[in-house]
Design an enzyme around this catalytic site. Structure first.
Site, PDB file in Angstrom:
ATOM      1  N   HIS A  27       0.834  -1.146   0.027  1.00 27.07           N
ATOM      2  CA  HIS A  27      -0.120   0.180  -0.007  1.00 27.07           C
ATOM      3  C   HIS A  27       0.827   1.165  -0.088  1.00 27.07           C
ATOM      4  O   HIS A  27       1.536   1.728   0.996  1.00 27.07           O
ATOM      5  CB  HIS A  27      -0.738   0.132   1.107  1.00 27.07           C
ATOM      6  CG  HIS A  27      -1.925   1.109   1.225  1.00 27.07           C
ATOM      7  ND1 HIS A  27      -3.335   0.953   0.723  1.00 27.07           N
ATOM      8  CD2 HIS A  27      -2.000   2.640   1.453  1.00 27.07           C
ATOM      9  CE1 HIS A  27      -3.932   2.178   0.323  1.00 27.07           C
ATOM     10  NE2 HIS A  27      -2.979   3.141   1.161  1.00 27.07           N
ATOM     11  N   HIS A  29       1.561   4.955  -2.731  1.00 27.79           N
ATOM     12  CA  HIS A  29       1.317   5.811  -3.594  1.00 27.79           C
ATOM     13  C   HIS A  29       2.194   6.509  -4.481  1.00 27.79           C
ATOM     14  O   HIS A  29       3.367   6.749  -3.977  1.00 27.79           O
ATOM     15  CB  HIS A  29       0.197   6.973  -2.989  1.00 27.79           C
ATOM     16  CG  HIS A  29      -0.614   6.569  -2.196  1.00 27.79           C
ATOM     17  ND1 HIS A  29      -1.945   5.736  -2.488  1.00 27.79           N
ATOM     18  CD2 HIS A  29      -1.033   6.798  -0.745  1.00 27.79           C
ATOM     19  CE1 HIS A  29      -2.821   5.611  -1.547  1.00 27.79           C
ATOM     20  NE2 HIS A  29      -2.142   5.982  -0.578  1.00 27.79           N
ATOM     21  N   TYR A  45      -7.964  17.281  -1.221  1.00 28.99           N
ATOM     22  CA  TYR A  45      -6.661  17.725  -0.686  1.00 28.99           C
ATOM     23  C   TYR A  45      -5.634  17.821  -1.540  1.00 28.99           C
ATOM     24  O   TYR A  45      -5.890  17.289  -2.689  1.00 28.99           O
ATOM     25  CB  TYR A  45      -6.115  16.923   0.715  1.00 28.99           C
ATOM     26  CG  TYR A  45      -5.660  15.416   0.159  1.00 28.99           C
ATOM     27  CD1 TYR A  45      -6.696  14.364   0.179  1.00 28.99           C
ATOM     28  CD2 TYR A  45      -4.437  15.121  -0.083  1.00 28.99           C
ATOM     29  CE1 TYR A  45      -6.544  13.153  -0.250  1.00 28.99           C
ATOM     30  CE2 TYR A  45      -3.872  14.038  -0.690  1.00 28.99           C
ATOM     31  CZ  TYR A  45      -4.751  12.969  -0.712  1.00 28.99           C
ATOM     32  OH  TYR A  45      -4.630  11.548  -1.047  1.00 28.99           O
ATOM     33  N   ARG A 120     -10.302   0.538  -6.499  1.00 24.96           N
ATOM     34  CA  ARG A 120     -10.489   0.923  -5.125  1.00 24.96           C
ATOM     35  C   ARG A 120     -11.880   1.735  -4.898  1.00 24.96           C
ATOM     36  O   ARG A 120     -12.095   2.536  -5.695  1.00 24.96           O
ATOM     37  CB  ARG A 120      -9.372   1.809  -4.619  1.00 24.96           C
ATOM     38  CG  ARG A 120      -9.388   2.089  -3.115  1.00 24.96           C
ATOM     39  CD  ARG A 120      -8.215   3.027  -3.014  1.00 24.96           C
ATOM     40  NE  ARG A 120      -7.735   3.111  -1.476  1.00 24.96           N
ATOM     41  CZ  ARG A 120      -7.226   4.145  -0.924  1.00 24.96           C
ATOM     42  NH1 ARG A 120      -7.124   5.234  -1.823  1.00 24.96           N
ATOM     43  NH2 ARG A 120      -6.801   4.278   0.159  1.00 24.96           N
ATOM     44  N   TYR A 153     -12.041   1.399   1.274  1.00 21.94           N
ATOM     45  CA  TYR A 153     -11.235   2.353   2.276  1.00 21.94           C
ATOM     46  C   TYR A 153     -12.624   3.096   3.168  1.00 21.94           C
ATOM     47  O   TYR A 153     -13.279   3.597   2.485  1.00 21.94           O
ATOM     48  CB  TYR A 153     -10.416   3.508   1.660  1.00 21.94           C
ATOM     49  CG  TYR A 153      -9.498   3.944   2.869  1.00 21.94           C
ATOM     50  CD1 TYR A 153      -9.218   5.375   2.624  1.00 21.94           C
ATOM     51  CD2 TYR A 153      -9.491   3.563   3.926  1.00 21.94           C
ATOM     52  CE1 TYR A 153      -8.722   6.076   3.486  1.00 21.94           C
ATOM     53  CE2 TYR A 153      -8.576   4.314   4.829  1.00 21.94           C
ATOM     54  CZ  TYR A 153      -8.017   5.676   4.753  1.00 21.94           C
ATOM     55  OH  TYR A 153      -7.532   6.386   5.671  1.00 21.94           O
ATOM     56  N   ASP A 245       2.291   3.119   3.358  1.00 20.08           N
ATOM     57  CA  ASP A 245       1.454   4.200   2.834  1.00 20.08           C
ATOM     58  C   ASP A 245       2.124   5.302   2.629  1.00 20.08           C
ATOM     59  O   ASP A 245       1.420   6.442   2.598  1.00 20.08           O
ATOM     60  CB  ASP A 245       0.330   4.477   4.103  1.00 20.08           C
ATOM     61  CG  ASP A 245      -0.813   5.394   3.768  1.00 20.08           C
ATOM     62  OD1 ASP A 245      -1.049   6.081   4.450  1.00 20.08           O
ATOM     63  OD2 ASP A 245      -1.167   5.449   2.599  1.00 20.08           O
ATOM     64  N   ASN A 250      -1.899  13.608   4.066  1.00 22.13           N
ATOM     65  CA  ASN A 250      -2.883  14.187   5.231  1.00 22.13           C
ATOM     66  C   ASN A 250      -2.531  13.828   6.390  1.00 22.13           C
ATOM     67  O   ASN A 250      -3.219  13.919   7.225  1.00 22.13           O
ATOM     68  CB  ASN A 250      -4.396  13.591   4.764  1.00 22.13           C
ATOM     69  CG  ASN A 250      -4.860  13.836   3.371  1.00 22.13           C
ATOM     70  OD1 ASN A 250      -4.617  14.865   3.101  1.00 22.13           O
ATOM     71  ND2 ASN A 250      -5.464  12.620   3.055  1.00 22.13           N
TER      72      ASN A 250
HETATM   73  O1  LIG Z   1      -3.353   7.285   1.923  1.00 21.07           O
HETATM   74  C1  LIG Z   1      -3.983   6.584   2.541  1.00 21.07           C
HETATM   75  O2  LIG Z   1      -4.397   5.438   2.537  1.00 21.07           O
HETATM   76  C2  LIG Z   1      -5.058   7.182   3.456  1.00 21.07           C
HETATM   77  C3  LIG Z   1      -5.638   8.341   3.225  1.00 21.07           C
HETATM   78  C4  LIG Z   1      -5.633   9.091   1.722  1.00 21.07           C
HETATM   79  C5  LIG Z   1      -6.215   8.055   0.630  1.00 21.07           C
HETATM   80  O3  LIG Z   1      -6.074   6.939   0.815  1.00 21.07           O
HETATM   81  C6  LIG Z   1      -6.644   8.671  -0.578  1.00 21.07           C
HETATM   82  O4  LIG Z   1      -6.423   9.863  -0.694  1.00 21.07           O
HETATM   83  O5  LIG Z   1      -7.252   8.141  -1.291  1.00 21.07           O
HETATM   84  C7  LIG Z   1      -6.044   9.237   4.143  1.00 21.07           C
HETATM   85  O6  LIG Z   1      -6.374   8.868   5.169  1.00 21.07           O
HETATM   86  O7  LIG Z   1      -6.031  10.293   4.067  1.00 21.07           O
END
Ligand SMILES: O=C(O)/C=C(\C=C(/O)C(=O)O)C(=O)O
Length: 289
Positions: A27, A29, A45, A120, A153, A245, A250
């Site tokens: 997990h 990004h 965001y 997702r 999520y 992660d 955030n």
């Molecule tokens: O990166 C994560 O898994 C958690 C966050 C953000 C996202 O998953 C997203 O923007 O899709 C979060 O809790 O802000």
């Protein structure tokens, strides 16, 4: 980047824990760079740029071998940055995309070719506007022929309402970050036990034992989250995944040290067998089979 969010750690520690060969950060990004892959106009965001090159350098620094790159809400359903990273990584990465119901079968096939193996569904209200459940069911039907799974999520208060919907999905479902339990309540609280029972009663549901940095009430000490992570690893050793992660969007409480996150692994998976399943066998079965 939003002023009140913290960037990722510029110099994470080298973990003491040696990950097994083939270990997967399941997990993480890639964000931007914004001048090449702009953020979605409806995002809630704006992150700092976090490039594929930086992600792959972190992978090597942490002693991992592969990544599962997950589309985040700041890019919406524009998966271009994700696909670019997958095409660069080749067999060293797989992806989870966010798609809209109008996506063509040809685009889905191109995503599969690039390494996407799931979609997702995001229910976190601070991240996305709500999507009608029938839209998600339509997407779930569209991806079945590809053999893809569904990553979800959500936050713990939303679980009870989501269970009937989750039971309509007849694919593998992977829950992000243990469904974000409130760790002040204790593992025996009915809220977390509802999540444990969901996995006990539905063998198609997996979870990521990740994000102690988001769930802890005592950052940067993650010991209040370890019991939740360890309970799931020990109860469902073949249906758990782990991830950094990175780049930790955030975050406001602290800047997580990715090396410290890796060093939590032996606390939640205390044997070599559990570590092998968590970091190699489970992600390989789901993303590289
Ligand atoms: O990166 C994560 O898994 C958690 C966050 C953000 C996202 O998953 C997203 O923007 O899709 C979060 O809790 O802000």
């Amino acid at each position: 980047m939003d002023a009140d969010y913290l960037p990722f750690h510029p110099n994470p520690s080298k973990p003491a824990f040696k990950a097994p060969a083939g270990a997967v950060d399941a997990h993480c990004h890639v964000f931007g760079p914004a001048d090449k892959f702009p953020y979605h106009p409806k995002r809630k965001y704006t992150p700092c740029d976090a490039s594929k090159e930086q992600l792959f350098a972190l992978r090597d620094h942490l002693g991992f071998s592969r990544n599962v790159i997950v589309q985040a809400s700041c890019h919406g359903t524009d998966n271009a940055a994700l696909l670019d990273a997958l095409r660069t990584a080749g067999d060293l990465a797989r992806g989870v995309a966010v798609v809209d119901p109008y996506i063509t079968d040809e685009e889905l096939a191109r995503m599969h070719e690039a390494g996407v193996r799931g979609v997702r569904f995001n229910f976190v209200k601070r991240l996305v506007d709500s999507t009608p459940r029938e839209v998600f069911l339509n997407i779930a039907a569209r991806i079945k022929k590809l053999g893809w799974h569904i990553v979800v999520y959500f936050e713990a208060p939303d679980l009870a309402d989501l269970i009937p919907f989750l039971k309509q999905l007849d694919t593998v479902i992977v829950v992000d970050h243990m469904g974000r339990p409130d760790v002040t309540k204790g593992v025996e609280h009915e809220d977390f036990q509802r999540f444990v029972n969901l996995l006990a009663e539905n063998t198609n549901i997996w979870t990521k034992v990740s994000c102690p940095e988001r769930l802890t009430q005592q950052a940067p000490d993650y010991s209040d989250v370890v019991p939740y992570m360890r309970m799931l690893v020990e109860k469902f050793p073949d249906r758990v995944l782990w991830g950094t992660d990175w780049p930790h969007p955030n975050m406001t409480s602290h800047v997580p040290d990715d090396g410290q996150l890796v060093d939590v692994i032996p606390e939640i998976a205390p044997t070599a067998e559990l570590q092998q399943a968590l970091l190699v066998d489970n992600p390989t079965r789901l993303y590289w089979s």
